[in-house]
Design an enzyme around this catalytic site. Sequence first.
Site, PDB file in Angstrom:
ATOM      1  N   ASP A 156      55.884   8.729   7.079  1.00 20.66           N
ATOM      2  CA  ASP A 156      57.150   8.066   6.787  1.00 20.66           C
ATOM      3  C   ASP A 156      57.085   6.584   7.163  1.00 20.66           C
ATOM      4  O   ASP A 156      56.911   6.258   8.334  1.00 20.66           O
ATOM      5  CB  ASP A 156      58.273   8.781   7.562  1.00 20.66           C
ATOM      6  CG  ASP A 156      59.630   8.633   6.889  1.00 20.66           C
ATOM      7  OD1 ASP A 156      59.994   7.493   6.568  1.00 20.66           O
ATOM      8  OD2 ASP A 156      60.307   9.658   6.695  1.00 20.66           O
TER       9      ASP A 156
ATOM     10  N   THR B 259      63.457   7.227   1.907  1.00 20.07           N
ATOM     11  CA  THR B 259      62.782   8.484   2.241  1.00 20.07           C
ATOM     12  C   THR B 259      62.939   9.598   1.197  1.00 20.07           C
ATOM     13  O   THR B 259      61.951  10.193   0.770  1.00 20.07           O
ATOM     14  CB  THR B 259      63.266   8.980   3.614  1.00 20.07           C
ATOM     15  OG1 THR B 259      62.946   7.976   4.571  1.00 20.07           O
ATOM     16  CG2 THR B 259      62.587  10.279   4.009  1.00 20.07           C
TER      17      THR B 259
ATOM     18  N   ASN C 294      68.887   8.332  -0.177  1.00 23.59           N
ATOM     19  CA  ASN C 294      69.151   9.390   0.806  1.00 23.59           C
ATOM     20  C   ASN C 294      70.578   9.906   0.636  1.00 23.59           C
ATOM     21  O   ASN C 294      70.868  11.066   0.905  1.00 23.59           O
ATOM     22  CB  ASN C 294      68.950   8.861   2.223  1.00 23.59           C
ATOM     23  CG  ASN C 294      67.505   8.501   2.502  1.00 23.59           C
ATOM     24  OD1 ASN C 294      66.590   9.108   1.948  1.00 23.59           O
ATOM     25  ND2 ASN C 294      67.284   7.505   3.342  1.00 23.59           N
TER      26      ASN C 294
ATOM     27  N   LYS D 290      62.352  15.453   9.652  1.00 21.25           N
ATOM     28  CA  LYS D 290      63.502  15.191   8.767  1.00 21.25           C
ATOM     29  C   LYS D 290      63.649  16.313   7.749  1.00 21.25           C
ATOM     30  O   LYS D 290      62.675  16.677   7.083  1.00 21.25           O
ATOM     31  CB  LYS D 290      63.290  13.888   7.991  1.00 21.25           C
ATOM     32  CG  LYS D 290      63.391  12.630   8.810  1.00 21.25           C
ATOM     33  CD  LYS D 290      63.262  11.412   7.894  1.00 21.25           C
ATOM     34  CE  LYS D 290      63.233  10.125   8.695  1.00 21.25           C
ATOM     35  NZ  LYS D 290      63.036   8.942   7.840  1.00 21.25           N
ATOM     36  N   ASP D 291      64.874  16.800   7.567  1.00 19.27           N
ATOM     37  CA  ASP D 291      65.119  17.862   6.580  1.00 19.27           C
ATOM     38  C   ASP D 291      64.609  17.472   5.190  1.00 19.27           C
ATOM     39  O   ASP D 291      63.887  18.235   4.535  1.00 19.27           O
ATOM     40  CB  ASP D 291      66.619  18.239   6.537  1.00 19.27           C
ATOM     41  CG  ASP D 291      67.567  17.042   6.508  1.00 19.27           C
ATOM     42  OD1 ASP D 291      67.138  15.939   6.098  1.00 19.27           O
ATOM     43  OD2 ASP D 291      68.743  17.207   6.897  1.00 19.27           O
ATOM     44  N   ARG D 292      64.944  16.253   4.754  1.00 16.52           N
ATOM     45  CA  ARG D 292      64.547  15.840   3.393  1.00 16.52           C
ATOM     46  C   ARG D 292      63.027  15.718   3.242  1.00 16.52           C
ATOM     47  O   ARG D 292      62.485  15.909   2.151  1.00 16.52           O
ATOM     48  CB  ARG D 292      65.248  14.550   2.978  1.00 16.52           C
ATOM     49  CG  ARG D 292      65.093  13.379   3.932  1.00 16.52           C
ATOM     50  CD  ARG D 292      66.071  12.256   3.548  1.00 16.52           C
ATOM     51  NE  ARG D 292      65.928  11.051   4.362  1.00 16.52           N
ATOM     52  CZ  ARG D 292      66.528  10.861   5.544  1.00 16.52           C
ATOM     53  NH1 ARG D 292      67.276  11.804   6.073  1.00 16.52           N
ATOM     54  NH2 ARG D 292      66.364   9.727   6.204  1.00 16.52           N
TER      55      ARG D 292
ATOM     56  N   ASP E 248      58.585   6.177  11.016  1.00 25.26           N
ATOM     57  CA  ASP E 248      59.737   5.497  10.417  1.00 25.26           C
ATOM     58  C   ASP E 248      60.693   5.012  11.502  1.00 25.26           C
ATOM     59  O   ASP E 248      61.209   3.896  11.444  1.00 25.26           O
ATOM     60  CB  ASP E 248      60.453   6.459   9.463  1.00 25.26           C
ATOM     61  CG  ASP E 248      61.614   5.797   8.732  1.00 25.26           C
ATOM     62  OD1 ASP E 248      61.349   4.873   7.940  1.00 25.26           O
ATOM     63  OD2 ASP E 248      62.772   6.197   8.957  1.00 25.26           O
TER      64      ASP E 248
ATOM     65  N   HIS F 165      61.457   1.044  12.168  1.00 27.25           N
ATOM     66  CA  HIS F 165      62.808   0.492  12.104  1.00 27.25           C
ATOM     67  C   HIS F 165      63.177  -0.231  13.390  1.00 27.25           C
ATOM     68  O   HIS F 165      63.775  -1.300  13.371  1.00 27.25           O
ATOM     69  CB  HIS F 165      63.836   1.613  11.864  1.00 27.25           C
ATOM     70  CG  HIS F 165      63.995   1.977  10.423  1.00 27.25           C
ATOM     71  ND1 HIS F 165      64.466   1.090   9.489  1.00 27.25           N
ATOM     72  CD2 HIS F 165      63.757   3.134   9.764  1.00 27.25           C
ATOM     73  CE1 HIS F 165      64.498   1.687   8.307  1.00 27.25           C
ATOM     74  NE2 HIS F 165      64.070   2.927   8.439  1.00 27.25           N
TER      75      HIS F 165
ATOM     76  N   ASP G 117      56.235   7.496   1.989  1.00 25.31           N
ATOM     77  CA  ASP G 117      57.442   7.575   1.159  1.00 25.31           C
ATOM     78  C   ASP G 117      58.019   6.206   0.827  1.00 25.31           C
ATOM     79  O   ASP G 117      58.883   6.087  -0.033  1.00 25.31           O
ATOM     80  CB  ASP G 117      58.489   8.469   1.822  1.00 25.31           C
ATOM     81  CG  ASP G 117      58.856   7.998   3.221  1.00 25.31           C
ATOM     82  OD1 ASP G 117      58.099   7.191   3.810  1.00 25.31           O
ATOM     83  OD2 ASP G 117      59.898   8.442   3.722  1.00 25.31           O
TER      84      ASP G 117
HETATM   85 ZN   LIG Z   1      61.200   7.211   5.014  1.00 28.47          ZN
END
Ligand SMILES: [Zn+2]
Length: 561
Positions: free
Chosen positions: A55, A96, A117, A179-181, A321, A325, A368
């Site tokens: 990520d 993502t 998202n 992360k769920d996604r 990720d 950030h 991603d």
């Molecule tokens: Zn991402």
Amino acid sequence: MEEVHNRQLIRSIGSKAVMRRFFFLSILFPSCLFAQTVSKAVLPQPRLVVGIVVDQMRYDYLYRFYNKYSEGGFKRLLNQGFNCRNNHYQYAHTVTAAGHAAVYTGSIPAINGMIGNEWYDPFTQKGVYCVEDSSAKTVGSSNSSVGRMSPRNLLTSTVTDQLRIATQFRSKTIGIAVKDRGAILPAGHTASAAYWYDSKTGNWVTSTFYMAALPNWVTAFNDRKLPAEYVRQGWKTLLPIREYIESTPDDEPYEAKLPGATKAVFPYELAGRAGDAFGTVLSMPGGNTMTKDLAIAALKGENMGKGSVTDFLAVSFSTPDRIGHAFGPHSVEEEDIYLRLDLDLAELFTFLDSWTGPGNYTVFLTADHGVMDVPGFWQQHHLPAGLIDGGKLNGIIKTALTDAFGSGNYIVASENAQLYLNHSLLREKKITVDAVSATVREALLPLPGIADVINLRSLSTANLNTHLLELYKNMTHAKRSGDIQLIPEPGWIENGGTGTNHGSPYHYDTHVPFVLYGWGIAKGETLRYTTIADIAPTIASLLHILPPSGTVGNPVQEALK
Ligand SMILES: [Zn+2]
């Protein structure tokens, strides 16, 4: 009659010639002939495909930290696999959900529907989270909201789905990510399972979309209580901190702080101070390590890669990720998280060697989306970058619309730098989307950091350069996208002051790794322009299966043996 006779003649001469050749060949190369017969009797397949998404991994991380990577992780892929060094997202909103969907669907948001998202649904007039599903319930935790998830909002099949279809659902396909996604979208609609992390309880969970109860091996994994252990260990740099010469000094004013930390500096002692221990682990190397541990537990627990058909494990590492950030690509934290991820990858590959036998599995690694360097870092060095104040923009837009059209609630939602307009009010007042767009454009263009404002409903006539126009077209979905798009200048992000962001159509966000390794993969590299949409058709070609339903990419032929 004569024609039939001739055909028969050709056939009989042909078969005699073949017989004669077989006779000589079998004398000269009897074992060779035998081997050839055997290899063609069954379609060759790898035992396992492991898809890895990191990520927020930008392309340059493969090389900026190269000299410090171990031999068994990133370097193993780069030096023994096939490297697409000029691989890009070819749509504008690089985030993502869109990224994970594009990797596994071989498609673009305009077709697979994963435009962000979150987005706003103009028909139900509600905000939508990419993998939300109110009909699904949590499995594996007392937290009822964490499991209301499924891939139902994804509008096309994935390469994992196509493998399941091709084998009459005998292949096992599992998605794993904090992360769920990151777990749900890669595993697709027909997944054997997808597992993600509940930062309230520290458990890995799934939803009733997949199953009614966690398998024993997941429950046993949760019982190991690894998150608390990782937080207790804190976070020290892998190497002496003076050796992190690729990065800025440890404490910069534009770095955010980890939960529970008083300063953005090493070493982090987070145990006891972190209010949310189970969430804190996601911003530490432990987030990656437990993801790798669960991936290995899944291979063992489900006996993946040991059956008569190919299985597919889709793993996504979400922690980079968070670090990116908070601290940015040039921080010591970022360098350290990649040096440690490299060791986790090396351990995963060593396990795969022993599990399926070396050379019996195929790995691909990508990301991603990329990320912009911290704008404050660029500004320190006189580079063009900056911060856009979203609140200020909203105020300017509101004032401009009221001045032009009278008072009214013209904007019902704003997501993904897009404005969703109140169409019933526009109809009532006989105002066109074009007129609103032109008004917003006139108000915002003088501001620094705003490159342009375009009407997404009339992209065919938009006055935009062809490069960006294609990226915005590929991102725009008729039923899910907003009406007006704000386009930032390169280097400018909407942000509160510390850290950085992604989501733009520019190079630093679109250029990500795509490396293949293992069974069926040639050794080499290309600088040819390839896209994220090429990944799924490349894997589909390797497996001799149909690419996903919305595929727009092409196989990277050079990468396949
Ligand atoms: Zn991402």
